[in-house]
Design an enzyme around this catalytic site. Structure first.
Site, PDB file in Angstrom:
ATOM      1  N   ALA A 124      39.612  41.763  50.497  1.00 11.41           N
ATOM      2  CA  ALA A 124      38.691  41.683  49.355  1.00 11.41           C
ATOM      3  C   ALA A 124      39.209  40.659  48.369  1.00 11.41           C
ATOM      4  O   ALA A 124      40.343  40.201  48.479  1.00 11.41           O
ATOM      5  CB  ALA A 124      38.584  43.040  48.664  1.00 11.41           C
ATOM      6  N   LYS A 125      38.397  40.300  47.422  1.00 11.53           N
ATOM      7  CA  LYS A 125      38.846  39.480  46.301  1.00 11.53           C
ATOM      8  C   LYS A 125      37.920  39.724  45.136  1.00 11.53           C
ATOM      9  O   LYS A 125      36.735  40.028  45.327  1.00 11.53           O
ATOM     10  CB  LYS A 125      38.802  37.997  46.671  1.00 11.53           C
ATOM     11  CG  LYS A 125      39.737  37.148  45.842  1.00 11.53           C
ATOM     12  CD  LYS A 125      41.160  37.301  46.357  1.00 11.53           C
ATOM     13  CE  LYS A 125      42.119  36.372  45.695  1.00 11.53           C
ATOM     14  NZ  LYS A 125      43.373  36.306  46.473  1.00 11.53           N
ATOM     15  N   GLY A 126      38.471  39.590  43.931  1.00 15.54           N
ATOM     16  CA  GLY A 126      37.654  39.704  42.734  1.00 15.54           C
ATOM     17  C   GLY A 126      37.840  38.478  41.888  1.00 15.54           C
ATOM     18  O   GLY A 126      38.855  37.776  42.000  1.00 15.54           O
TER      19      GLY A 126
END
Ligand code: GLU
Length: 435
Positions: A124-126
Site C-alpha cells: 500500500a501507499k498513502g
C-alpha cells in the site's frame, strides 16, 4: 480447493478492460516492470490486469484550519495495491508532487518489496499533496489526524499498516497511532510502524532503510570485484535514507566523494568528512555551504567517476537524458523508482549493475515488520537482535535475486520482480478467486 489457472492458453475471462496507457511516470514504469515479469513467468493477460490494478483506493479531502484561522482544502490518498499475502503495508508521503498515479506506483512496489523479502504483507501507499516545509508542526498534526480519521475504515493492524515516507516521520506516526487509538477506545500499537521507540517503536527502525541499502551496496560492489575499502561513492539525497547510507558506507570504508540534497550538492575528491558534514546539516538544514568541499550540481554528481551511485531521493532521477552519462559501476536504489524504464535499458547496455529499489531499500519495511511483530506480542527485542535479523533477511534476498538473475539471464530488477510476482500470484492461486 478452487485453483485459478493463469498459465498461457488457460481459459480466463476475456472481458477484462485493458488498462489505458498512462502518461510517462512512475506508474508506467511500474507497469512495464510488471509486464516483463508476467511475460517471463508465462502468466496470461488476466493475471497482468489483476496485478496492475490496485485492489482498493481511497481519496479524501482534508480541510485544514491554518494557524491564522483560514481554511485550506488538501487532498490525500491511500492505495492498497494487493492483499493476497496479508495486510497492506506501506508508507505515507507528504509532498507537493503527490498524485494518485504516483501513489499507485509506490503501492505496487510495496507489494513486490514485501513479497521479495518474504514479510507477510500486501502493498500500500498513502500520500497527501502538501509541502510540509510550508506548514507549522501543529498544522501538520491537524493534517495527519484528519487524514487518519478519513482513512480509518481501511487501516488497522490486520488491514493496512502505514509507516513514514518522504515528508513524514515518527511524530507523524505517533499522531496517527493516537488518532486511531482514541477512536477505537484503546491503544492500538500495531496500526502504524516507524513510531518513536518510547511509544512502541522498534530499536533499529530509524536506520533500517539505510542499513539495508548499505548491506546490498557492499554485496553488489564485491560482486563486481570491487573491494569496498577501495571503493568510492556518490549519494543523491541526504534525507532519512541517503544520510544514513552515506554514514554507513563511510563506516564500512567506502570513500563518499559527493552528496546532494534538494538545495545542491558538495564534492570532495579525497572523500567527505561525514561527521563534520552531518554536524553542518544539523546546524543549517542543508549540505550546501559545507566548508572543505566544492559545490556540485545534481547532473555532475550523477555522472561522477565513482564505483557506486546511490540515488536516495525521489522517482525518475535517472532518465533517458542522463543515464548515458552515469560512470558508476553499481547503482543501488535507496529511493523508490529512481530509474525510469528507458534509463534501465541504457544502464544495462553500459554494463552498470542496478540493484533495484524493491531489494535495496527493503530494510525499512523489514524492520517495520519486526516492529509490528513486537507490538503485537508486546515483547521488545534488543537493537543487536533487530540488526542481526535484518542482515539475515537482506543477505538471503540478495542471494535469491542474484541466483534468479543468473538463472534467467536477466537484470536484477527483472529477477527481483519475477520472484516477488510469483509469490503473490501463488498466494492468489492458492486462495482461489472469490466468488
Ligand atoms: N516508506 C518505506 C518504503 O518505501 C517504508 C514502508 C514501511 O515500512 O511500511 O519502503
Amino acid at each position: 480447493m478452487t485453483a485459478v489457472d493463469h498459465r498461457p492458453g488457460a481459459a480466463t475471462a476475456s472481458t477484462t478492460t485493458p488498462l489505458t496507457t498512462e502518461a510517462p511516470g512512475p506508474l508506467q514504469d511500474a507497469r512495464e516492470q510488471l509486464r516483463s515479469a508476467v511475460e517471463l513467468l508465462g502468466y496470461d493477460e488476466g493475471m497482468f490486469q489483476m496485478l496492475a490494478a490496485p485492489r482498493r483506493e481511497v481519496t479524501v479531502s482534508i480541510p485544514l484550519r491554518r494557524d491564522d484561522g483560514s481554511v485550506e482544502l488538501l487532498t490525500g490518498h491511500r492505495v492498497q495495491h494487493n492483499l493476497s499475502r496479508g495486510p497492506a503495508k506501506g508508507g505515507l508521503r507528504f509532498s507537493p508532487e503527490v498524485d494518485l498515479d504516483e501513489v499507485r506506483a509506490l503501492a505496487m512496489w510495496m507489494t513486490w518489496k514485501c513479497a521479495l523479502l518474504d514479510v507477510p504483507y500486501g502493498g500500500a501507499k498513502g500520500g497527501v499533496a502538501i509541502d510540509p516545509r510550508r506548514y507549522s508542526t501543529s498544522e501538520l498534526e491537524r493534517v495527519t489526524r484528519r487524514y487518519t480519521s478519513e482513512i480509518m475504515p481501511v487501516i488497522g493492524p490486520t488491514k493496512d499498516i502505514p509507516a513514514p515516507d518522504i515528508g513524514t516521520d515518527e511524530d507523524t506516526m505517533a499522531w496517527m497511532m493516537d488518532t486511531f487509538s482514541v477512536a477505537s477506545g484503546h491503544t492500538v500499537l500495531g496500526v502504524v510502524t516507524g513510531k518513536p521507540v518510547s511509544l512502541g517503536g522498534s530499536l533499529g527502525r530509524a536506520s533500517a532503510t539505510s542499513r539495508g541499502v548499505v548491506y546490498t551496496a557492499l554485496a553488489a560492489l564485491r560482486h563486481v570485484g570491487c573491494e569496498p575499502t577501495s571503493a568510492t561513492a556518490a549519494v543523491q539525497g541526504f534525507g532519512k535514507v541517503g544520510r544514513g547510507a552515506a554514514r554507513f558506507l563511510d563506516e564500512a570504508g567506502v570513500r563518499v566523494l559527493a552528496v546532494s540534497d534538494q538545495y545542491g550538492g558538495v564534492h570532495c575528491a579525497d572523500g567527505l568528512d561525514l561527521a563534520a558534514l552531518e554536524a553542518h546539516v544539523d546546524e543549517t538544514g542543508t549540505v550546501t555551504g559545507f566548508a572543505g568541499a566544492q559545490p556540485v550540481d545534481q547532473a555532475t554528481l550523477l555522472a561522477l567517476d565513482v564505483d557506486l551511485l546511490v540515488p536516495a531521493a525521489v522517482e525518475g532521477v535517472l532518465h533517458a537524458d542522463n543515464a548515458g552519462s552515469v560512470r558508476a559501476r553499481v547503482v543501488v536504489e535507496g529511493a523508490n523508482g529512481p530509474t525510469t524504464t528507458e534509463a534501465d535499458r541504457l544502464l544495462e547496455e553500459q554494463g552498470v549493475l542496478v540493484v533495484p529499489d524493491i531489494l535495496a531499500n527493503a530494510g525499512g519495511v523489514v524492520v517495520s515488520y519486526f516492529e509490528w511483530v513486537q507490538a503485537n506480542q508486546a515483547y521488545w527485542w534488543s537493537e543487536a537482535e533487530v540488526e542481526a535479523r535484518l542482515a539475515d533477511r537482506m543477505a538471503s534476498a540478495w542471494q535469491q535475486v542474484l541466483a534468479e538473475s543468473t538463472r534467467r539471464q536477466v537484470p536484477l530488477r527483472t529477477a527481483a520482480t519475477c520472484l516477488a510476482v510469483r509469490r503473490v500470484a501463488e498466494a492468489h492461486r492458492q486462495r482461489g478467486l472469490y466468488p
